[in-house]
Design a protein around this motif. Structure first.
Motif, short mmCIF file in Angstrom:
data_model
loop_
_atom_site.label_atom_id
_atom_site.label_comp_id
_atom_site.label_asym_id
_atom_site.label_seq_id
_atom_site.Cartn_x
_atom_site.Cartn_y
_atom_site.Cartn_z
N TYR A 49 -16.90 12.30 -41.92
CA TYR A 49 -17.44 10.98 -41.51
C TYR A 49 -16.06 10.44 -39.71
O TYR A 49 -14.38 11.06 -40.59
CB TYR A 49 -17.61 9.78 -42.93
N SER A 126 -25.34 1.23 -55.27
CA SER A 126 -24.88 0.93 -53.72
C SER A 126 -25.12 1.84 -53.00
O SER A 126 -24.62 2.82 -52.90
CB SER A 126 -23.43 0.57 -54.48
N GLN A 127 -25.23 1.89 -51.74
CA GLN A 127 -25.12 2.29 -50.90
C GLN A 127 -24.01 3.28 -50.21
O GLN A 127 -24.11 4.19 -49.90
CB GLN A 127 -25.45 2.26 -49.21
N PHE A 128 -22.76 3.02 -50.47
CA PHE A 128 -21.27 3.87 -50.83
C PHE A 128 -21.04 4.06 -52.26
O PHE A 128 -21.21 3.26 -53.16
CB PHE A 128 -20.37 2.58 -49.83
N GLY A 129 -20.48 4.98 -52.30
CA GLY A 129 -19.70 5.58 -53.33
C GLY A 129 -18.17 5.88 -53.36
O GLY A 129 -17.65 5.27 -52.47
N GLU B 34 -19.79 -1.89 -56.60
CA GLU B 34 -19.93 -1.76 -56.15
C GLU B 34 -19.97 -2.69 -54.85
O GLU B 34 -19.38 -1.70 -53.49
CB GLU B 34 -21.12 -1.59 -55.94
N ILE B 37 -16.36 -1.24 -53.11
CA ILE B 37 -16.40 0.03 -52.08
C ILE B 37 -16.79 0.42 -51.33
O ILE B 37 -16.48 0.43 -50.33
CB ILE B 37 -16.55 0.95 -53.30
N ALA B 38 -18.48 -0.84 -50.82
CA ALA B 38 -19.22 -0.37 -49.99
C ALA B 38 -18.04 -0.66 -48.67
O ALA B 38 -18.36 -0.45 -47.47
CB ALA B 38 -20.58 -1.44 -49.91
N ASN B 41 -15.82 1.47 -47.38
CA ASN B 41 -15.68 2.40 -47.13
C ASN B 41 -16.59 1.98 -45.59
O ASN B 41 -16.30 2.62 -44.78
CB ASN B 41 -17.20 3.35 -47.57
N THR B 42 -17.05 0.95 -45.14
CA THR B 42 -17.34 0.69 -44.02
C THR B 42 -15.98 0.50 -43.25
O THR B 42 -16.19 0.44 -41.71
CB THR B 42 -18.03 -1.25 -44.29
N LYS B 130 -24.23 7.46 -36.13
CA LYS B 130 -24.74 8.37 -37.72
C LYS B 130 -24.36 6.51 -38.43
O LYS B 130 -25.00 6.15 -39.36
CB LYS B 130 -24.15 9.05 -37.90
N GLU B 131 -23.05 6.24 -38.57
CA GLU B 131 -21.61 5.81 -39.04
C GLU B 131 -22.69 3.99 -39.04
O GLU B 131 -23.03 3.76 -39.88
CB GLU B 131 -20.47 5.66 -38.87
N TYR B 134 -26.30 2.94 -40.93
CA TYR B 134 -26.00 2.97 -42.22
C TYR B 134 -25.24 1.66 -42.51
O TYR B 134 -25.81 0.97 -43.05
CB TYR B 134 -25.21 4.19 -42.67
N HIS B 135 -24.40 1.28 -41.21
CA HIS B 135 -23.81 0.30 -41.42
C HIS B 135 -24.76 -0.91 -41.77
O HIS B 135 -24.92 -1.91 -42.88
CB HIS B 135 -23.09 -0.11 -40.93
N GLU B 137 -28.22 -0.48 -42.02
CA GLU B 137 -29.16 -0.97 -43.23
C GLU B 137 -28.73 -1.54 -44.21
O GLU B 137 -30.16 -2.91 -44.54
CB GLU B 137 -29.30 0.72 -43.76
N ARG B 138 -27.19 -1.38 -44.44
CA ARG B 138 -27.23 -2.29 -45.85
C ARG B 138 -26.11 -3.64 -45.04
O ARG B 138 -27.07 -4.95 -45.99
CB ARG B 138 -25.19 -1.54 -45.41
N ASP B 141 -30.25 -5.19 -44.90
CA ASP B 141 -30.53 -5.87 -46.53
C ASP B 141 -29.60 -6.95 -47.36
O ASP B 141 -30.30 -7.46 -48.17
CB ASP B 141 -30.14 -4.19 -47.42
#
Lengths: 152, 251
Positions: A49, A126-129, B34, B37-38, B41-42, B130-131, B134-135, B137-138, B141
């Motif tokens: 990433y 969660s979509q992230f970990g 969660e 963390i999300a 990560n984003t 790609k990232e 993924y972002h 999508e979340r 949602d």
């Protein structure tokens, strides 16, 4: 005499991923090329990433490992394209991930089964970990949460 | 061309830098672990994308600077992010709405940039796309989940959309920089992306039972650097503090 390229690949296959130490950098599929340019050993690495903080440590670990095997002229090159994909994870790596408790990536977009009890009844938390490459899932039979290696 | 390319790269990199910093402000404060963390990560992905865009910008600029120099040593008037990215987080709903409105743009523009005639731009876009996928999508949602959720969450998401919508139009403004890049095949004209963006946003908002405001007015000034909101200076105060107080500090 300089070591063969195949020997260098074998050495790199013993360097663990700093975040998931059960798999090697070669298993992870981020080593894209090993070649000599003159007497310099050029190792081409692609990031998993773009912001993964492990990238720097990985470069340091590669350098340290190869120096430990007697190489002194080493160059690390970053390659962005083609972008890393979990398709490049080796079969050995996938098996080791599951054994370690991390469900390996699946094209369907979710884990095939719980890495602890093998149940196929799993749900996404969660979509992230805990690292950029993982998501959080839970087994609805044994109720244990587990990491899933995101499929990209 | 290199001046226009530099400007374009700063626009891409400043968007991800400033939004990434905003999102990172949630670290340790999100409603559940969660989500915390999300969001972290984003923010990390956005920071990684910043490193690629601003790293290339510094090379194109040719003054021997680095991505860090551009991020930490420019002042507000040199930043080229759209205003949307610098707006305060508000509540969790507004943060996720802002994220979706940006992700939908990012994923759209990156799709085209993968075919850029500039090889480096194409490579960065390939990685970032790609990232971004993924972002989006979340964030989509979550917008649907909260929009079509409880009365309270619905009202908050509608308020977030009403507040943020006037900042969406700026992402699709075109100026001389955009036209120069479009002519040389490096980047698409932002104006040409609007229909595709609207289709995606309309689909998600319909599912989220949210109404897109009709007023076509939009704020401008971020991507041209003409005038940022008062919020950018405050972000920079926090983000650049260390390099300002201890110039050249490293670890």
């Amino acid at each position: 005499m300089r070591p063969e390229v195949a020997q260098i690949w074998a050495w790199l296959d013993t360097v663990p991923d700093p975040e998931i130490p059960v798999i090697s950098l070669v298993d992870l599929g981020i080593i894209r090329d090993v070649a000599y340019e003159g007497e310099t050993c050029v190792v081409t690495v692609t990031p998993t990433y773009s912001g993964c903080p492990a990238t720097r440590i990985i470069n340091l670990d590669i350098d340290t490992a190869l120096r430990g095997h007697g190489l002194s002229q080493i160059e690390l090159r970053q390659q962005l394209s083609p972008a890393w994909t979990t398709d490049w994870l080796s079969d050995k790596g996938r098996a080791k991930l599951e054994e370690y408790g991390i469900a390996p990536p699946q094209p369907a977009g979710g884990p095939a089964r719980c890495p602890r009890c093998q149940s196929t009844h799993v749900e996404k938390l969660s979509q992230f970990g805990s690292t950029p490459c993982k998501a959080q899932w839970r087994c609805t039979d044994c109720l244990e949460p587990f990491d899933y290696f995101k499929c990209i | 061309m290199s001046e226009a390319l530099f400007e374009f790269l700063c626009r891409m990199g400043d968007n991800t830098l400033i939004l990434g910093h905003r999102v990172s402000e949630w670290c340790g404060h999100a409603p559940v672990l969660e989500e915390d963390i999300a969001l972290a990560n984003t923010a990390l992905d956005l920071l990684g994308q910043t490193q690629m865009w601003l790293g290339y910008a510094a090379e194109v600029q040719g003054e021997g600077k680095t991505a860090d120099d551009l991020a930490f040593l420019r002042d507000a008037w040199d930043f080229r992010n759209v205003l949307l990215c610098e707006l305060p987080n508000g509540d969790f709903g507004r943060t996720l709405m802002r994220q979706f409105l940006f992700d939908a743009f990012n994923v759209t523009v990156l799709g085209y940039l993968q075919n850029s005639k500039d090889r480096r731009v194409a490579e960065i876009a390939e990685k970032a796309a790609k990232e971004a996928a993924y972002h989006v999508e979340r964030s989509a949602d979550t917008v649907v989940g909260l929009g079509d959720g409880t009365e309270e969450s619905h009202a908050r998401m509608q308020a977030a959309l009403d507040y943020l919508w006037p900042y969406v139009g700026e992402m699709f403004d075109s100026d001389a920089v955009d036209l120069a890049l479009c002519e040389s095949g490096i980047a698409p004209d932002p104006k040409s992306l609007r229909a595709e963006y609207d289709a995606l946003v309309q689909r998600v908002m319909a599912e989220a039972t949210l109404t897109i405001p009709e007023d076509p007015f939009h704020h401008t000034g971020g991507r041209t650097g003409r005038m940022h909101t008062e919020h950018l200076g405050h972000i920079l105060c926090t983000m650049q503090w260390l390099q300002r107080a201890y110039p050249g500090a490293t670890w």
